[in-house]
Design a protein around this motif. Structure first.
Motif, PDB file in Angstrom:
ATOM      1  N   LYS A 237       0.765  -1.189   0.211  1.00  0.00           N
ATOM      2  CA  LYS A 237       0.045   0.111  -0.035  1.00  0.00           C
ATOM      3  C   LYS A 237       0.841   1.236   0.007  1.00  0.00           C
ATOM      4  N   TRP A 238       2.018   1.259   0.555  1.00  0.00           N
ATOM      5  CA  TRP A 238       2.986   2.406   0.828  1.00  0.00           C
ATOM      6  C   TRP A 238       3.466   2.549  -0.445  1.00  0.00           C
ATOM      7  N   THR A 239       3.802   1.528  -1.127  1.00  0.00           N
ATOM      8  CA  THR A 239       4.282   1.736  -2.585  1.00  0.00           C
ATOM      9  C   THR A 239       3.481   2.179  -3.530  1.00  0.00           C
ATOM     10  N   ALA A 240       2.262   1.666  -3.487  1.00  0.00           N
ATOM     11  CA  ALA A 240       1.254   2.209  -4.399  1.00  0.00           C
ATOM     12  C   ALA A 240       0.923   3.756  -4.084  1.00  0.00           C
TER      13      ALA A 240
ATOM     14  N   ASN B  30       3.032   6.147  -2.865  1.00  0.00           N
ATOM     15  CA  ASN B  30       4.162   6.843  -3.245  1.00  0.00           C
ATOM     16  C   ASN B  30       4.090   6.723  -4.884  1.00  0.00           C
ATOM     17  N   THR B  31       3.943   5.757  -5.623  1.00  0.00           N
ATOM     18  CA  THR B  31       3.682   5.647  -7.106  1.00  0.00           C
ATOM     19  C   THR B  31       2.377   6.690  -7.238  1.00  0.00           C
ATOM     20  N   ALA B  32       1.533   6.664  -6.901  1.00  0.00           N
ATOM     21  CA  ALA B  32       0.352   7.722  -7.244  1.00  0.00           C
ATOM     22  C   ALA B  32       0.647   9.253  -7.024  1.00  0.00           C
TER      23      ALA B  32
END
Length: 56
Positions: free
Chosen positions: A48-51, A53-55
């Motif tokens: 979720k954190w990676t998603a 940051n990507t967003a």
């Protein structure tokens, strides 16, 4: 020799050791479940954190 057999017989009839083993096995199962849960939640949060940051 008779005293050794008496001590051995008392040890065989004592159930405290069996209870200790049962509690140890139960503790091992609970700890395994806790570690697995923490690992799965950590992986989920990381995704979720990676998603996020990507967003951004």
């Amino acid at each position: 020799m008779r005293k050794a057999l008496t001590v051995f017989d008392q040890f065989r009839k004592d159930e405290d050791g069996a209870a200790l083993i049962e509690y140890s096995v139960l503790l091992g199962i609970v700890l395994t479940a806790v570690v697995a849960t923490i690992t799965l939640v950590g992986t989920w949060v990381s995704g979720k954190w990676t998603a996020l940051n990507t967003a951004l």
